[in-house]
Design an enzyme around this catalytic site. Structure first.
Site, PDB file in Angstrom:
ATOM      1  N   HIS A  91      26.841  29.619  -8.779  1.00  0.00           N
ATOM      2  CA  HIS A  91      27.581  31.052  -8.706  1.00  0.00           C
ATOM      3  C   HIS A  91      28.985  30.597  -8.198  1.00  0.00           C
ATOM      4  O   HIS A  91      29.306  30.469  -7.127  1.00  0.00           O
ATOM      5  CB  HIS A  91      26.824  31.690  -7.579  1.00  0.00           C
ATOM      6  CG  HIS A  91      25.534  32.237  -7.720  1.00  0.00           C
ATOM      7  ND1 HIS A  91      25.224  33.324  -8.319  1.00  0.00           N
ATOM      8  CD2 HIS A  91      24.359  31.563  -7.575  1.00  0.00           C
ATOM      9  CE1 HIS A  91      23.882  33.786  -8.291  1.00  0.00           C
ATOM     10  NE2 HIS A  91      23.435  32.594  -8.236  1.00  0.00           N
ATOM     11  N   CYS A 123      24.487  32.041 -13.625  1.00  0.00           N
ATOM     12  CA  CYS A 123      23.170  31.553 -12.912  1.00  0.00           C
ATOM     13  C   CYS A 123      22.060  32.008 -14.387  1.00  0.00           C
ATOM     14  O   CYS A 123      22.036  31.636 -15.277  1.00  0.00           O
ATOM     15  CB  CYS A 123      22.790  32.367 -11.755  1.00  0.00           C
ATOM     16  SG  CYS A 123      21.435  31.632 -10.752  1.00  0.00           S
ATOM     17  N   GLU A 137      31.072  33.239  -7.598  1.00  0.00           N
ATOM     18  CA  GLU A 137      31.405  33.959  -6.474  1.00  0.00           C
ATOM     19  C   GLU A 137      30.964  33.595  -5.215  1.00  0.00           C
ATOM     20  O   GLU A 137      31.273  34.321  -4.200  1.00  0.00           O
ATOM     21  CB  GLU A 137      31.015  35.548  -6.819  1.00  0.00           C
ATOM     22  CG  GLU A 137      29.451  35.835  -6.603  1.00  0.00           C
ATOM     23  CD  GLU A 137      28.453  34.969  -7.837  1.00  0.00           C
ATOM     24  OE1 GLU A 137      27.247  35.211  -7.677  1.00  0.00           O
ATOM     25  OE2 GLU A 137      29.065  34.276  -8.484  1.00  0.00           O
TER      26      GLU A 137
END
Length: 215
Positions: A195, A86, A197
């Site tokens: 992202h 990001c 994650e």
């Protein structure tokens, strides 16, 4: 009997948010993870993850406070892997422009990060990506969707290798008719605007691909 420990990865702690979720995701991908701002530890790790949430200028201020731009530069000079996520990807470019103010970045790639030109900003939610041929990090997940939360992006790719070195693999995405860089694979330097994650099974697979490349 437990298996051999995975590669040693540092998640760089420079005051950005979302660190714990990144640590957990990289651990689940098979790495042994340390969250630290220590210069020597970050320099020595098998892999370095540079996350980033929030304003470009604030992230660069936090990064410079721990000499993070030097850590990144020295690692790359030695061919040691770095993954930016990001804003941690955005700061790898020459600079970023927010509210008319330009902030110098790490200058690993030429070009400016600017505000998206779409009817709806921020770009928030799941989106497909246009994966570059020959990708390693998207292997097996080329057609999946990933989770984005951002108002700014690199909206052009300005690095010209003139065939002297292997050209980076650039993956693109589109939001509201505006095309932007979604990921880059450039030797030891890898980065995603989305992202991983927060991207469910697809993001987990991408992180496993990256961790596997550290072996």
């Amino acid at each position: 009997m437990t298996g051999a420990p995975g590669p040693d990865v540092v998640v760089l702690d420079y005051g950005s948010g979302n660190l714990r979720s990144v640590v957990r995701a990289v651990e689940r991908a098979g790495a042994s993870v340390t969250l630290t701002s220590d210069f020597d530890t970050a320099l020595a790790a098998d892999g370095l993850v540079v996350p980033g949430v929030g304003a470009y200028a604030a992230c660069m201020q936090g990064l410079r406070a721990i000499k993070g731009e030097r850590i990144i530069g020295r690692r790359l000079a030695g061919g040691r892997p770095v993954l930016g996520i990001c804003v941690g990807m955005q700061i790898l470019f020459s600079g970023g422009v927010e509210h008319g103010v330009e902030t110098d970045g790490c200058d690993e790639w030429p070009g400016l990060v600017t505000r998206l030109e779409a009817d709806v900003v921020p770009h928030m939610g799941w989106n497909t990506v246009e994966v570059s041929e020959g990708t390693r990090i998207f292997a097996g997940i080329e057609d999946e969707r990933f989770y984005f939360v951002h108002s700014y992006a690199a909206r052009s790719w300005d690095l010209d290798t003139n065939d002297r070195t292997r050209a980076p693999l650039v993956t693109w995405a589109e939001h509201g008719g505006d095309r932007f860089v979604a990921a880059v694979e450039n030797g030891p330097l890898t980065a995603t605007q989305f992202h991983p994650e927060k991207s469910g099974d697809a993001g987990a697979a991408l992180l496993r691909n990256w961790v596997a490349s550290l072996a």
